[in-house]
Scaffold this motif. Structure first.
Motif, PDB file in Angstrom:
ATOM      1  N   PHE A 111     -25.766  -7.767   2.241  1.00 46.33           N
ATOM      2  CA  PHE A 111     -25.177  -6.463   2.536  1.00 46.33           C
ATOM      3  C   PHE A 111     -24.092  -6.585   3.598  1.00 46.33           C
ATOM      4  N   VAL A 112     -24.379  -7.324   4.658  1.00 43.30           N
ATOM      5  CA  VAL A 112     -23.395  -7.479   5.734  1.00 43.30           C
ATOM      6  C   VAL A 112     -22.155  -8.198   5.214  1.00 43.30           C
ATOM      7  N   GLY A 113     -22.373  -9.280   4.464  1.00 40.75           N
ATOM      8  CA  GLY A 113     -21.234 -10.031   3.938  1.00 40.75           C
ATOM      9  C   GLY A 113     -20.387  -9.201   2.995  1.00 40.75           C
ATOM     10  N   LEU A 114     -21.034  -8.445   2.117  1.00 42.42           N
ATOM     11  CA  LEU A 114     -20.287  -7.608   1.184  1.00 42.42           C
ATOM     12  C   LEU A 114     -19.527  -6.514   1.924  1.00 42.42           C
ATOM     13  N   SER A 115     -20.137  -5.929   2.933  1.00 40.80           N
ATOM     14  CA  SER A 115     -19.455  -4.901   3.728  1.00 40.80           C
ATOM     15  C   SER A 115     -18.211  -5.478   4.392  1.00 40.80           C
ATOM     16  N   VAL A 116     -18.364  -6.669   4.985  1.00 38.24           N
ATOM     17  CA  VAL A 116     -17.218  -7.309   5.652  1.00 38.24           C
ATOM     18  C   VAL A 116     -16.102  -7.581   4.654  1.00 38.24           C
ATOM     19  N   MET A 117     -16.446  -8.102   3.483  1.00 39.78           N
ATOM     20  CA  MET A 117     -15.421  -8.456   2.508  1.00 39.78           C
ATOM     21  C   MET A 117     -14.724  -7.222   1.942  1.00 39.78           C
ATOM     22  N   LEU A 118     -15.463  -6.146   1.735  1.00 40.82           N
ATOM     23  CA  LEU A 118     -14.829  -4.924   1.234  1.00 40.82           C
ATOM     24  C   LEU A 118     -13.798  -4.398   2.223  1.00 40.82           C
ATOM     25  N   TRP A 119     -14.173  -4.348   3.494  1.00 42.80           N
ATOM     26  CA  TRP A 119     -13.223  -3.853   4.490  1.00 42.80           C
ATOM     27  C   TRP A 119     -12.081  -4.841   4.691  1.00 42.80           C
ATOM     28  N   LEU A 120     -12.376  -6.125   4.630  1.00 39.79           N
ATOM     29  CA  LEU A 120     -11.332  -7.129   4.835  1.00 39.79           C
ATOM     30  C   LEU A 120     -10.265  -7.036   3.751  1.00 39.79           C
ATOM     31  N   TRP A 121     -10.706  -6.871   2.501  1.00 42.76           N
ATOM     32  CA  TRP A 121      -9.751  -6.767   1.402  1.00 42.76           C
ATOM     33  C   TRP A 121      -8.844  -5.548   1.552  1.00 42.76           C
ATOM     34  N   HIS A 122      -9.293  -4.525   2.258  1.00 42.23           N
ATOM     35  CA  HIS A 122      -8.494  -3.302   2.377  1.00 42.23           C
ATOM     36  C   HIS A 122      -7.746  -3.212   3.695  1.00 42.23           C
ATOM     37  N   LEU A 123      -7.840  -4.241   4.535  1.00 36.90           N
ATOM     38  CA  LEU A 123      -6.995  -4.297   5.721  1.00 36.90           C
ATOM     39  C   LEU A 123      -5.611  -4.800   5.301  1.00 36.90           C
ATOM     40  N   ALA A 125      -3.256  -6.309   6.805  1.00 38.54           N
ATOM     41  CA  ALA A 125      -2.915  -7.653   7.281  1.00 38.54           C
ATOM     42  C   ALA A 125      -3.629  -8.727   6.463  1.00 38.54           C
ATOM     43  N   ALA A 126      -4.917  -8.524   6.190  1.00 34.00           N
ATOM     44  CA  ALA A 126      -5.666  -9.492   5.386  1.00 34.00           C
ATOM     45  C   ALA A 126      -5.158  -9.493   3.941  1.00 34.00           C
ATOM     46  N   TYR A 127      -4.809  -8.323   3.443  1.00 33.53           N
ATOM     47  CA  TYR A 127      -4.262  -8.231   2.088  1.00 33.53           C
ATOM     48  C   TYR A 127      -2.972  -9.036   1.987  1.00 33.53           C
ATOM     49  N   THR A 128      -2.158  -8.976   3.027  1.00 38.37           N
ATOM     50  CA  THR A 128      -0.911  -9.739   3.054  1.00 38.37           C
ATOM     51  C   THR A 128      -1.197 -11.241   3.048  1.00 38.37           C
ATOM     52  N   LEU A 129      -2.199 -11.672   3.800  1.00 35.63           N
ATOM     53  CA  LEU A 129      -2.549 -13.098   3.813  1.00 35.63           C
ATOM     54  C   LEU A 129      -2.967 -13.567   2.424  1.00 35.63           C
ATOM     55  N   ALA A 130      -3.792 -12.786   1.740  1.00 37.84           N
ATOM     56  CA  ALA A 130      -4.217 -13.155   0.391  1.00 37.84           C
ATOM     57  C   ALA A 130      -3.048 -13.127  -0.588  1.00 37.84           C
ATOM     58  N   LEU A 192      -0.027   1.934   2.386  1.00 40.79           N
ATOM     59  CA  LEU A 192      -0.554   0.944   3.321  1.00 40.79           C
ATOM     60  C   LEU A 192      -0.245  -0.485   2.892  1.00 40.79           C
ATOM     61  N   TYR A 193       0.072  -0.692   1.638  1.00 43.31           N
ATOM     62  CA  TYR A 193       0.254  -2.043   1.095  1.00 43.31           C
ATOM     63  C   TYR A 193       1.684  -2.167   0.591  1.00 43.31           C
ATOM     64  N   LEU A 194       2.540  -2.686   1.466  1.00 40.25           N
ATOM     65  CA  LEU A 194       3.974  -2.685   1.204  1.00 40.25           C
ATOM     66  C   LEU A 194       4.372  -3.618   0.068  1.00 40.25           C
ATOM     67  N   GLN A 195       3.475  -4.520  -0.317  1.00 39.28           N
ATOM     68  CA  GLN A 195       3.797  -5.448  -1.400  1.00 39.28           C
ATOM     69  C   GLN A 195       4.059  -4.721  -2.716  1.00 39.28           C
ATOM     70  N   HIS A 196       3.538  -3.514  -2.862  1.00 37.46           N
ATOM     71  CA  HIS A 196       3.676  -2.791  -4.122  1.00 37.46           C
ATOM     72  C   HIS A 196       4.858  -1.819  -4.138  1.00 37.46           C
ATOM     73  N   LEU A 197       5.583  -1.747  -3.028  1.00 39.04           N
ATOM     74  CA  LEU A 197       6.745  -0.867  -2.966  1.00 39.04           C
ATOM     75  C   LEU A 197       7.811  -1.353  -3.943  1.00 39.04           C
ATOM     76  N   GLY A 198       8.374  -0.442  -4.694  1.00 44.59           N
ATOM     77  CA  GLY A 198       9.429  -0.789  -5.635  1.00 44.59           C
ATOM     78  C   GLY A 198       8.953  -1.407  -6.927  1.00 44.59           C
ATOM     79  N   VAL A 199       7.640  -1.562  -7.072  1.00 42.48           N
ATOM     80  CA  VAL A 199       7.088  -2.188  -8.282  1.00 42.48           C
ATOM     81  C   VAL A 199       6.360  -1.167  -9.144  1.00 42.48           C
ATOM     82  N   THR A 200       5.691  -0.235  -8.503  1.00 40.33           N
ATOM     83  CA  THR A 200       4.845   0.701  -9.239  1.00 40.33           C
ATOM     84  C   THR A 200       5.652   1.683 -10.086  1.00 40.33           C
ATOM     85  N   GLU A 201       6.938   1.882  -9.755  1.00 46.17           N
ATOM     86  CA  GLU A 201       7.747   2.850 -10.492  1.00 46.17           C
ATOM     87  C   GLU A 201       7.841   2.509 -11.973  1.00 46.17           C
ATOM     88  N   ALA A 202       7.774   1.229 -12.300  1.00 49.69           N
ATOM     89  CA  ALA A 202       7.829   0.822 -13.708  1.00 49.69           C
ATOM     90  C   ALA A 202       6.642   1.340 -14.494  1.00 49.69           C
TER      91      ALA A 202
END
Length: 244
Positions: A111-123, A125-130, A192-202
């Protein structure tokens, strides 16, 4: 002489660039193919492993990493949310039914590990690293799938009626966290996730609408199975506790 422009090296995340066509956006790299084949291969060599969960786990991993859903996650954050639901709510429970993990820390660690990973994926900064590193991408995917595997192993294989009733609390706690993340995504006033800017319009969405759609995906397809499972676990645990 005009100044030379610096050469730009656009970062291409895992699964490649945003797809022009989903019909051709399949990922047949060796690693995801091996990952998808592993549950079926192990079930074929061991008779004590139930075939149906192994098949479901392989199918879910195929959908997540080989099918066009993988490429679509590069374009839409909503697809990324769906991708995570496939891992956490389909692949991991199927693996837990086929090969339950029983490490000493499983009762709390899952439970703790899954909670950490869920929040980490939605940060962001961490999303940018991945996004920028294939190695970190796979490390975070492994963390998400592995912790969810341990979590569902704990839920499905609780030994005592009281533990099964307590497992309902963990499922509800997971649902609460997912609901909070969904609310943040849905009601954030800016992307919050700038990587998707300019891409989703398609795909007919701006980046903020795509992010809001991701929140709704986590709320509806994510919360309903957890609520149903929590009710079934509570009913079974209460029934067994009343018989002892």
């Amino acid at each position: 002489m005009p100044a030379r422009r610096p050469r730009l090296h656009p970062i291409i995340p895992y699964c490649g660039p945003p797809p022009d066509s989903l019909l051709t956006a399949w990922n047949f790299a060796p690693l995801p193919l091996a990952l998808c084949a592993a549950p079926l291969a192990l079930a074929a060599f061991r008779r004590d492993i139930p075939r149906a969960p192994a098949l479901l786990a392989s199918a879910a991993l195929f959908l997540a990493f080989v099918s066009p859903l993988c490429a679509l996650t590069v374009a839409l954050f909503a697809a990324r949310g769906l991708h995570h639901l496939v891992l956490v709510l389909i692949a991991a429970p199927a693996l837990a039914l086929a090969w339950p993990l029983r490490p000493p820390f499983a009762r709390v660690g899952g439970f703790v590990g899954l909670s950490v990973m869920l929040w980490l994926w939605h940060l962001p900064a961490a999303y940018t690293l991945a996004w920028n590193s294939h190695a970190i991408y796979w490390l975070m995917q492994a963390g998400l799938l592995g912790s969810a595997w341990a979590f569902w192993s704990q839920i499905f294989h609780a030994e005592w009626p009281a533990e099964r009733i307590a497992s309902v609390g963990l499922v509800l706690a997971l649902a609460g966290q997912m609901g909070l993340i969904a609310a943040i995504l849905t009601f954030s006033p800016r992307p919050l996730y700038l990587q998707h800017l300019g891409v989703t319009e398609a795909y007919g969405l701006d980046a903020l609408a795509d992010q809001q759609l991701a929140g709704l995906v986590m709320w509806v397809p994510g919360m309903l199975p957890l609520a149903l499972l929590g009710a079934l676990l509570l009913r079974r645990g209460w029934r067994e506790a009343s018989l002892t």
